[in-house]
Design a protein around this motif. Structure first.
Motif, short mmCIF file in Angstrom:
data_model
loop_
_atom_site.label_atom_id
_atom_site.label_comp_id
_atom_site.label_asym_id
_atom_site.label_seq_id
_atom_site.Cartn_x
_atom_site.Cartn_y
_atom_site.Cartn_z
N GLY A 140 0.84 -1.24 0.05
CA GLY A 140 -0.07 0.08 0.08
C GLY A 140 0.63 1.34 -0.07
N LEU A 141 2.11 1.21 -0.07
CA LEU A 141 2.88 2.57 -0.04
C LEU A 141 2.39 3.41 -1.36
CD1 LEU A 141 6.64 1.51 0.28
CD2 LEU A 141 5.16 2.64 2.04
N SER A 142 2.43 4.70 -1.11
CA SER A 142 1.84 5.63 -2.24
C SER A 142 2.54 5.46 -3.34
CB SER A 142 1.91 6.88 -1.50
OG SER A 142 1.34 6.98 -0.24
N ALA A 143 3.99 5.40 -3.51
CA ALA A 143 4.83 5.50 -4.59
C ALA A 143 6.29 4.83 -4.29
CB ALA A 143 4.63 6.67 -5.33
N HIS A 144 7.11 4.70 -5.54
CA HIS A 144 8.26 4.27 -5.43
C HIS A 144 9.05 5.19 -6.21
CE1 HIS A 144 7.30 0.60 -3.11
NE2 HIS A 144 6.27 0.89 -3.78
N SER A 145 10.28 5.94 -5.71
CA SER A 145 11.14 6.64 -6.46
C SER A 145 12.42 6.06 -6.45
CB SER A 145 11.11 8.24 -6.07
OG SER A 145 12.26 8.85 -6.95
N ARG A 146 12.98 5.19 -7.18
CA ARG A 146 14.04 4.52 -7.00
C ARG A 146 14.53 3.68 -8.11
NH1 ARG A 146 13.14 -0.80 -6.46
NH2 ARG A 146 11.07 -1.81 -5.63
N VAL A 147 15.87 3.33 -8.59
CA VAL A 147 16.23 2.57 -9.54
C VAL A 147 16.38 1.09 -8.77
CG1 VAL A 147 18.15 2.04 -10.88
CG2 VAL A 147 17.34 4.55 -10.84
N ASP A 148 16.05 0.17 -9.54
CA ASP A 148 16.34 -1.41 -8.95
C ASP A 148 17.66 -1.52 -8.99
OD1 ASP A 148 16.20 -3.81 -8.44
OD2 ASP A 148 14.50 -4.56 -9.60
N PHE A 149 18.29 -1.88 -7.72
CA PHE A 149 19.63 -1.92 -7.70
C PHE A 149 20.11 -3.30 -8.50
CE2 PHE A 149 20.39 1.70 -5.15
CZ PHE A 149 21.64 1.75 -5.19
N GLU A 298 -3.88 13.53 -6.62
CA GLU A 298 -3.58 13.01 -7.77
C GLU A 298 -3.27 11.42 -7.58
OE1 GLU A 298 -0.52 14.58 -10.14
OE2 GLU A 298 -1.05 16.70 -9.73
N LYS A 299 -3.43 10.72 -8.67
CA LYS A 299 -3.34 9.18 -8.75
C LYS A 299 -1.79 9.30 -9.11
CE LYS A 299 -4.36 4.98 -11.31
NZ LYS A 299 -4.50 4.21 -10.22
N LEU A 300 -0.98 8.34 -8.50
CA LEU A 300 0.47 8.35 -8.53
C LEU A 300 0.66 7.01 -9.16
CD1 LEU A 300 1.58 9.24 -5.15
CD2 LEU A 300 1.14 10.89 -6.92
N PRO A 301 1.95 7.14 -10.03
CA PRO A 301 2.59 5.86 -10.67
C PRO A 301 3.00 5.19 -9.55
CG PRO A 301 3.99 7.77 -11.08
CD PRO A 301 2.63 8.27 -10.66
N GLN A 302 3.41 3.80 -9.52
CA GLN A 302 3.65 3.20 -8.53
C GLN A 302 5.23 3.13 -8.29
OE1 GLN A 302 2.85 0.82 -5.83
NE2 GLN A 302 1.49 2.50 -5.69
#
Length: 339
Positions: A140-149, A298-302
């Motif tokens: 249920g997290l709102s969104a993720h801002s990250r690069v997959d390591f 706003e609807k956020l990208p995951q």
């Protein structure tokens, strides 16, 4: 070092003078140009939690958060826990932000699951929780801002296979702290990229990413495996290993699986072969923008991920340093959440 200081100053001045966007990202599997909000609708109060402030990677993250908060017109608290061995401190800092009435949370987590119960309460109350860089794996997290390591280490191994021209090679591996989500991802990417290569991997073990811990692991790995062709390591271990192999006359070539200012300096000087960058400053800016968008309904990208770029001596001159680190004279930013 002088060349890097001047280059860094000019690059980051350029970034400050111009907007950082539109920026090429992958959002929920689609390539697009990310464009943040022009400004927040009100001065929201947002807490950012970081694992530590010991290296330039996290200085860049803190700077990116601070710059984007100023651009959007929101109030920002930045807290760092002091190291990956202090997961309890990060849990306490999250609780402190809750007690201070934060409207949203941006979290670069120490552990993958420790904050899940606390985050769930805030999300249910309508307060966004954004995962930044390290992979907080909570439902249920709102969104993720990250690069997959996993993609970072995969890119690093593919680079090695290319420069070694497919010959059999022995590669050392020093990932970092075992419980960190980004390390688990990095190991998954390396493991998945190995089949079909002629790479023999020597695992050097786990430890926090401070110089003392990583120096000890590096010495032991090179003692146990003195004929390594390459070493892939976290930035702290790579920086130390680059000096060590030169001092002992080893022919091992060193790579980091993410880039910091020190690693870039060593690439320029020929001590480190290469490193991929995940553009942490941009990840931080996007995370803060996502938090504001969530607050404004706003609807956020995951998942939003800047593109990975492999940096070596040939590509370094073309790279915008403002994506990776703060300008000259900017150190780690720590600040309480304003009223």
């Amino acid at each position: 070092m002088r060349w890097l200081t001047l280059w860094l100053s000019l690059a980051c001045q350029s970034l400050l003078a111009a907007e950082w966007f539109p920026y090429p990202v992958r959002a929920d599997g689609r390539m697009l140009d990310y464009r943040p909000l022009p400004a927040a609708s009100q001065p929201w109060r947002i807490c950012a939690l970081l694992p530590h402030g010991k290296d330039r990677y996290w200085w860049g993250v803190a700077w990116g958060l601070d710059q984007e908060a100023r651009r959007l017109g929101v109030r920002l608290g930045i807290y760092e826990a002091g190291g990956y061995e202090h997961a309890d401190v990060q849990v306490e800092q999250f609780g402190h932000c809750v007690a201070e009435g934060a409207d949203a949370f941006v979290v670069a987590s120490i552990n993958t699951y420790d904050l899940c119960s606390a985050a769930e309460v805030q999300i249910k109350a309508g307060r966004p929780v954004i995962d930044l860089v390290n992979r907080l794996e909570c439902p249920g997290l709102s969104a993720h801002s990250r690069v997959d390591f996993a993609d970072m280490t995969s890119a690093t191994l593919k680079y090695l296979v290319r420069v070694s021209e497919g010959r059999p090679i022995q590669v050392g591996w020093l990932p970092g702290p075992a419980d960190a989500g980004w390390v688990q991802d990095a190991e998954r990417g390396l493991r998945d990229a190995l089949p079909g290569t002629r790479v023999t991997l020597a695992h050097g073990g786990y430890a926090p990413v401070d110089r003392s811990s990583q120096a000890q692991l590096t010495r032991e790995l090179l003692k146990q495996h003195p004929r390594l062709d390459y070493l892939i390591a976290n930035a702290e271990a790579a920086a130390f290993a680059a000096q060590l192999v030169r001092n002992i006359g080893s022919e091992t070539q060193v790579l980091s699986f993410y880039a910091t200012e020190r690693v870039l300096e060593q690439i320029r000087e020929g001590q480190v072969l290469a490193a991929p960058t995940d553009s942490p400053v941009i990840q931080a800016r996007i995370a803060l923008d996502l938090a504001v968008r969530g607050l404004q309904g706003e609807k956020l990208p995951q998942l939003v991920s800047p593109q990975i770029e492999m940096l070596d001596a040939d590509s370094l001159d073309r790279f915008d340093l403002g994506r990776l680190m703060p300008p000259e004279g900017h150190w780690m930013i720590r600040q309480e959440l304003p009223d």
